[in-house]
Design an enzyme around this catalytic site. Structure first.
Site, PDB file in Angstrom:
ATOM      1  N   ARG A 278       4.503  11.167  -2.378  1.00  7.68           N
ATOM      2  CA  ARG A 278       4.352  10.916  -0.941  1.00  7.68           C
ATOM      3  C   ARG A 278       5.671  11.132  -0.204  1.00  7.68           C
ATOM      4  NH1 ARG A 278       4.220   5.009   1.746  1.00  7.68           N
ATOM      5  NH2 ARG A 278       3.908   5.697   3.875  1.00  7.68           N
TER       6      ARG A 278
ATOM      7  N   ARG B 135      12.734   5.024  11.880  1.00  8.16           N
ATOM      8  CA  ARG B 135      11.393   5.614  11.863  1.00  8.16           C
ATOM      9  C   ARG B 135      10.662   5.285  13.163  1.00  8.16           C
ATOM     10  NH1 ARG B 135       8.624   4.861   6.294  1.00  8.16           N
ATOM     11  NH2 ARG B 135       7.422   6.584   7.165  1.00  8.16           N
TER      12      ARG B 135
ATOM     13  N   SER C 285      12.809   2.983   2.776  1.00 10.28           N
ATOM     14  CA  SER C 285      13.341   3.739   3.914  1.00 10.28           C
ATOM     15  C   SER C 285      13.943   2.776   4.936  1.00 10.28           C
ATOM     16  CB  SER C 285      12.228   4.556   4.576  1.00 10.28           C
ATOM     17  OG  SER C 285      11.287   3.700   5.199  1.00 10.28           O
TER      18      SER C 285
ATOM     19  N   HIS D 195       4.002  -4.620   9.255  1.00 14.49           N
ATOM     20  CA  HIS D 195       3.952  -4.496  10.703  1.00 14.49           C
ATOM     21  C   HIS D 195       2.728  -5.131  11.345  1.00 14.49           C
ATOM     22  CE1 HIS D 195       7.092  -1.853   9.465  1.00 14.49           C
ATOM     23  NE2 HIS D 195       6.226  -1.068   8.849  1.00 14.49           N
TER      24      HIS D 195
ATOM     25  N   ALA E 130       3.241  -0.841   4.783  1.00 14.76           N
ATOM     26  CA  ALA E 130       2.631  -0.834   6.121  1.00 14.76           C
ATOM     27  C   ALA E 130       2.167  -2.220   6.568  1.00 14.76           C
ATOM     28  CB  ALA E 130       1.466   0.152   6.164  1.00 14.76           C
TER      29      ALA E 130
ATOM     30  N   TYR F  34      10.993   9.111   0.873  1.00 15.87           N
ATOM     31  CA  TYR F  34      10.957   8.175  -0.253  1.00 15.87           C
ATOM     32  C   TYR F  34      11.581   8.711  -1.531  1.00 15.87           C
ATOM     33  CZ  TYR F  34       7.767   5.739   2.835  1.00 15.87           C
ATOM     34  OH  TYR F  34       7.218   5.092   3.912  1.00 15.87           O
TER      35      TYR F  34
ATOM     36  N   GLU G   9      12.835  -9.400   1.393  1.00  9.37           N
ATOM     37  CA  GLU G   9      12.032  -8.274   1.867  1.00  9.37           C
ATOM     38  C   GLU G   9      12.814  -6.991   1.618  1.00  9.37           C
ATOM     39  OE1 GLU G   9      10.014  -6.638   6.035  1.00  9.37           O
ATOM     40  OE2 GLU G   9      11.177  -8.484   6.060  1.00  9.37           O
TER      41      GLU G   9
ATOM     42  N   PRO H  76       0.790  -1.220   0.000  1.00 10.93           N
ATOM     43  CA  PRO H  76       0.000   0.000   0.000  1.00 10.93           C
ATOM     44  C   PRO H  76       0.827   1.278   0.000  1.00 10.93           C
ATOM     45  CG  PRO H  76      -0.125  -1.084   2.137  1.00 10.93           C
ATOM     46  CD  PRO H  76       0.577  -2.020   1.215  1.00 10.93           C
ATOM     47  N   ASN H  77       0.283   2.247  -0.721  1.00 11.16           N
ATOM     48  CA  ASN H  77       0.793   3.613  -0.824  1.00 11.16           C
ATOM     49  C   ASN H  77       2.063   3.751  -1.655  1.00 11.16           C
ATOM     50  OD1 ASN H  77      -1.302   4.810   0.806  1.00 11.16           O
ATOM     51  ND2 ASN H  77      -0.322   3.771   2.532  1.00 11.16           N
TER      52      ASN H  77
ATOM     53  N   ASN I  66       7.970  -5.754  -0.939  1.00  7.36           N
ATOM     54  CA  ASN I  66       7.897  -4.596  -0.067  1.00  7.36           C
ATOM     55  C   ASN I  66       6.462  -4.533   0.436  1.00  7.36           C
ATOM     56  OD1 ASN I  66       7.735  -2.156   1.239  1.00  7.36           O
ATOM     57  ND2 ASN I  66       8.964  -1.053  -0.260  1.00  7.36           N
TER      58      ASN I  66
ATOM     59  N   HIS J  47      12.681  -2.600   1.782  1.00  2.00           N
ATOM     60  CA  HIS J  47      12.060  -1.351   2.228  1.00  2.00           C
ATOM     61  C   HIS J  47      12.884  -0.191   1.696  1.00  2.00           C
ATOM     62  CE1 HIS J  47       9.265  -3.331   4.932  1.00  2.00           C
ATOM     63  NE2 HIS J  47      10.270  -4.136   5.244  1.00  2.00           N
TER      64      HIS J  47
END
Length: 148
Positions: free
Chosen positions: A17, A106, A101, A79, A76, A22, A97, A9-10, A73, A99
Site C-alpha cells: 500500500r 497529509r 507517516s 480520526h 484511519a 509507508y 500512539e 485498518p489497512n 496505531n 503513526h
C-alpha cells in the site's frame, strides 16, 4: 512485563500500500523488528491487527488482565472512532500512539486524532523506527512506575 502492539485498518497491506508513504516493509517485518527489541528489553510482546473496529475494541478489552501497556496505531480510526477511544479509556492502561507517516503532512482530516490527548505520548512520521522508540520509552515509563 507484557506490552501489546495494536495496528488498525489497512496496516496488513504494508509493503504493498502506497510505498511512497509507508515504505516497502511489511507488517511481518515490523513484528520481527519489535520482537528483536522486546528480547533486548526482556519483555513479552503480543501483536494484533484488524481491519474491523469491533475486533479492535474486543481485543483492547482483553488487555486489562494481560498487558501492562500498549502501542496503538489506530490508522484511519484515529480520526473518527469514538468507540475505539472509549475502549482505550475503559481498560485504563498506559499507551503510546504511533503513526508510520507524519499525519500533519497529509490531508487536513488526518491532523485530528481522538487518541492523542489520552496517550502518554505520540510518535508520528518516523516510520517503523517510531514503534521501536515508542516501545523503548513505554517500557522505561512502566519500569519507573509512572503514568505520565
Amino acid at each position: 512485563m507484557r506490552v501489546a502492539v495494536i495496528n488498525g485498518p489497512n496496516l496488513d497491506m504494508l509493503g504493498k500500500r502506497e510505498p511512497e508513504i509507508y515504505g516497502n516493509l511489511t507488517l511481518d517485518d515490523l513484528k520481527d523488528l519489535l520482537e528483536d527489541k522486546a528480547r533486548i528489553l526482556n519483555i513479552e510482546i503480543e501483536f494484533f491487527q484488524s481491519n474491523f473496529e469491533g475486533k479492535l475494541i474486543e481485543y483492547i478489552h482483553t488487555l486489562r488482565d494481560k498487558a501492562d501497556g500498549f502501542l496503538l496505531n489506530p490508522a484511519a480510526f484515529s480520526h473518527y472512532s469514538i468507540a475505539l477511544r472509549d475502549a482505550v479509556l475503559a481498560v485504563g492502561l498506559p499507551f503510546v500512539e504511533v503513526h508510520i507517516s507524519n499525519i500533519f503532512k497529509r490531508e487536513e482530516f488526518r491532523h485530528k486524532s481522538y487518541f492523542s490527548d489520552i496517550a502518554l505520548g505520540v510518535i508520528s512520521g518516523l516510520g517503523f523506527d517510531g514503534y521501536v522508540y515508542a516501545l523503548d520509552w513505554l517500557v522505561k515509563v512502566l519500569r519507573r512506575g509512572e503514568n505520565q
